[in-house]
Design a protein around this motif. Structure first.
Motif, PDB file in Angstrom:
ATOM      1  N   GLY A 437      31.986  83.778  97.139  1.00  0.00           N
ATOM      2  CA  GLY A 437      32.069  85.084  96.470  1.00  0.00           C
ATOM      3  C   GLY A 437      31.235  85.152  95.203  1.00  0.00           C
ATOM      4  N   ASN A 438      30.758  83.966  94.729  1.00  0.00           N
ATOM      5  CA  ASN A 438      29.905  83.947  93.530  1.00  0.00           C
ATOM      6  C   ASN A 438      28.426  84.020  93.872  1.00  0.00           C
ATOM      7  N   CYS A 439      28.090  84.017  95.164  1.00  0.00           N
ATOM      8  CA  CYS A 439      26.657  83.991  95.529  1.00  0.00           C
ATOM      9  C   CYS A 439      25.944  85.268  95.117  1.00  0.00           C
ATOM     10  N   ARG A 440      26.611  86.392  95.249  1.00  0.00           N
ATOM     11  CA  ARG A 440      25.934  87.682  95.033  1.00  0.00           C
ATOM     12  C   ARG A 440      25.364  87.756  93.621  1.00  0.00           C
ATOM     13  N   GLY A 443      22.364  85.560  93.452  1.00  0.00           N
ATOM     14  CA  GLY A 443      21.330  85.716  94.487  1.00  0.00           C
ATOM     15  C   GLY A 443      21.230  84.534  95.427  1.00  0.00           C
ATOM     16  N   TRP A 444      22.303  83.711  95.535  1.00  0.00           N
ATOM     17  CA  TRP A 444      22.258  82.591  96.467  1.00  0.00           C
ATOM     18  C   TRP A 444      22.558  83.078  97.878  1.00  0.00           C
ATOM     19  N   ASP A 445      21.905  82.458  98.888  1.00  0.00           N
ATOM     20  CA  ASP A 445      22.179  82.934 100.268  1.00  0.00           C
ATOM     21  C   ASP A 445      22.270  81.776 101.260  1.00  0.00           C
ATOM     22  N   PRO A 446      23.228  80.856 101.031  1.00  0.00           N
ATOM     23  CA  PRO A 446      23.362  79.745 101.974  1.00  0.00           C
ATOM     24  C   PRO A 446      23.707  80.218 103.383  1.00  0.00           C
ATOM     25  N   LYS A 509      21.678  87.335 101.101  1.00  0.00           N
ATOM     26  CA  LYS A 509      23.147  87.328 101.099  1.00  0.00           C
ATOM     27  C   LYS A 509      23.596  86.084 101.871  1.00  0.00           C
ATOM     28  N   PHE A 510      24.757  85.520 101.488  1.00  0.00           N
ATOM     29  CA  PHE A 510      25.167  84.350 102.276  1.00  0.00           C
ATOM     30  C   PHE A 510      25.515  84.799 103.685  1.00  0.00           C
ATOM     31  N   GLN A 511      25.262  83.919 104.631  1.00  0.00           N
ATOM     32  CA  GLN A 511      25.496  84.216 106.044  1.00  0.00           C
ATOM     33  C   GLN A 511      26.548  83.250 106.560  1.00  0.00           C
TER      34      GLN A 511
END
Ligand code: S1T
Ligand code: MG
Length: 539
Positions: A437-440, A443-446, A509-511
């Motif tokens: 939930g902290n990726c946004r 800008g992290w998108d693992p 976005k993380f997938q």
């Protein structure tokens, strides 16, 4: 400059690239200096285990310092298990905790967040760090910081630094890096000569590379040494992901009875087994087919070298490898064919999915787009990595603490800028998966694959017929969309392939690909591992 700035410059000069943390009143002044000084970027997540796993993984990724900053008591004690995993797996982690100020510590009242006594925290952290300091003396603070950061790098183990909050802005000298701890070059030479003599005499010399090869950034030197000596190499489970270049003489990962027989035989039948930077643990050697013969084994780890029954102390691994490189010329060692890469070729049909199907799907993805760095949690996802092409792998393969995978993947992307593949079981995801939930905001998108068998399945393989390992179906894919990512729930191999392709091609976005599997559907490696454990217990 003030104490906080001096510490931040020192961290940066020792190789730290960022700080992960969660503030609290005892460390607010330090966080203020981090933000205003901009010496190192700060990433905050949602829970202290998460920031500690992320910092640990960032340090492993860079073979340099990882840094986590938390408040006293409730913050610091909350990351203890993650920090213990960093200690066990030799991760160069700097743990910074705010601490009570001098005046308040003399008030004679119990402070909030306090355990038994005000120095209980220091005592507890002394058990899982190689060095510690409380910066309560501005006159010696710079030297204390230099000493502790040198310990962290030289021992590749966590260290503990406590900052009394009322001293944060006190004047402090600039930290001058401490001189390296003294070593005796003659001892290094004598040690290398004895090892070389053993390798030369042996019929089947063999090298096993462990986690310290990564921690001290020695992969290139080790590969050159093995090639010059003409000796094949295997990695330990912890060392998987080392020596993955084509020219590296790697034959695979040793896992005793749980591994590939060719690797197991080559290691256990060697009459001169050189273990370099290996953690001598049950997960690395617990299911050995035959006990490793210590009289024919050389163990170089923790700045010590044991050659048969001789012991050399204060021999850093890099100095030893350099000395061996100086002597290295071809030793007649039997040619050992390199293994073919684990296969892809997923059959995209309507069959149910099993863990080895996930491995094939990932291998297909790597064949098509190139390898990704992998962060893995504990559980069958970690055993499944043995069927995935060797690539940079960060996972708790020795300490085996759950919750590592997602925060570790976040730490890898934060520090390297590279998109990681995260492998995690549903049980581990329930612990720390929410950090996604902290990726946004960053800008992290693992790319995350959740092995969802609605179970603590690894435990059920140890203890069949139990229902306490049953978990509910939390529908993680639906939750992914709420947390700012995209979620895909798949139940067939065709759906898996489609979802992975879509997830891979979607950036920003993380997938999260939630793979539904039956209970008792386990990987071949986990099956061999648990069969070997059971057989060993039977003997
Ligand atoms: N708690 C923590 C923090 N770490 C652990 N390793 C354990 C408990 C024990 C434990 C395992 S494996 C496992 C647990 C609870 C189940 C993992 O479940 P999941 O993530 O769903 O993966 P899978 O279903 O593939 O097993 C190890 C043996 O100690
Ligand atoms: Mg599970």
């Amino acid at each position: 400059m003030n104490l906080a700035e001096s510490l931040l410059h020192a961290l940066k000069n020792h190789g730290a690239k960022e700080i992960f943390g969660i503030p609290g009143d005892f460390i607010l002044p330090f966080f203020k200096v981090i933000e205003e000084s901009k010496i190192l970027p700060l990433y905050t997540l949602s829970h202290e285990p998460g920031v500690c796993f992320a910092a640990d993984a960032a340090g492993r990724e860079n073979s340099s310092l990882g840094v986590v900053a938390v408040t006293y008591g409730a913050g610091a004690f909350n990351l203890l298990n993650a920090a213990t995993g960093a200690y066990a797996e030799k991760s160069p982690l700097v743990i910074i905790s705010g601490g009570p100020g001098y005046k308040e510590s003399k008030q004679g009242v119990l402070l909030h967040h306090q355990a038994k006594t005000l120095d209980s925290q220091l005592k507890i952290f002394s058990e899982i760090t190689c060095d510690q300091t409380v910066l309560n003396n501005p006159r010696t603070a710079a030297k204390d910081i230099a000493r502790v950061l040198r310990s962290c790098k030289e021992n590749s183990r966590p260290v503990y630094i406590e900052i009394p909050r009322d001293l944060t802005f006190n004047e402090c000298d600039e930290v001058i890096n401490a001189a390296p701890s003294p070593i005796n070059p003659d001892a290094v030479t004598a040690c290398a000569n004895e090892i070389f003599a053993r390798l030369e005499k042996a019929e089947n010399p063999f090298v096993m590379a462990g986690v310290e090869i990564r921690r001290y950034n020695l992969e290139t030197k080790l590969s050159l040494l093995a090639r010059k000596l003409g000796i094949p190499v295997a990695t330990t489970f912890m060392g998987r992901g080392l020596l993955v270049e084509d020219e590296d003489p790697l034959i695979g990962t040793y896992m005793g009875l749980a591994g590939y027989p060719r690797v197991t035989d080559a290691v256990e039948q060697s009459d001169a087994l050189l273990l370099l930077g290996v953690i001598f643990s049950d997960t690395n050697f617990g299911v050995s087919q035959s006990r490793i013969n210590m009289s024919r084994t050389i163990v170089a780890a923790d700045r010590n070298v044991q050659v048969g029954y001789h012991n050399y102390s204060e021999i850093p691994l890099e100095n030893l490898i350099d000395a061996l490189l100086k002597k290295a010329d071809k030793i007649a060692a039997p040619e050992v064919k390199k293994p073919c890469n684990p296969a892809g070729g997923l059959i995209a049909d309507d069959n149910k999915i099993e863990p080895h199907d996930i491995a094939k799907a990932v291998n297909d993805l790597f064949d098509k787009h190139g390898k990704m760095k992998i962060a893995s949690d504990v559980g069958d996802c970690l055993f499944t990595t043995l069927s995935i092409q060797p690539t940079s792998l960060t996972g708790p393969a020795y300490y085996a603490g759950m919750g590592f995978g997602v925060p570790a993947g976040i730490g890898i992307q934060a520090t390297s800028g590279k998109r990681p593949l995260i492998l995690v079981g549903d049980g581990a995801f329930q612990m720390t998966g929410w950090e996604l939930g902290n990726c946004r905001r960053y800008g992290w998108d693992p790319l995350v694959i959740v092995f969802n068998n609605c179970s603590w399945e690894m435990l059920r393989t140890f203890q069949p017929g139990t229902s306490f390992n049953d978990l509910d179906d939390w529908k993680f894919a639906e939750l992914a969309n709420i947390l700012g990512g995209n979620g895909y729930r798949v139940t067939t191999r065709a759906e898996l392939k489609t979802a992975l392709d879509k997830a891979y091609s979607t950036r920003g976005k993380f997938q999260l690909v939630e793979v539904m599997m039956d209970r008792e559907a386990i990987s071949p490696t986990l099956k061999r591992f648990t069969d070997a454990i059971k057989a060993a217990k039977m003997n």
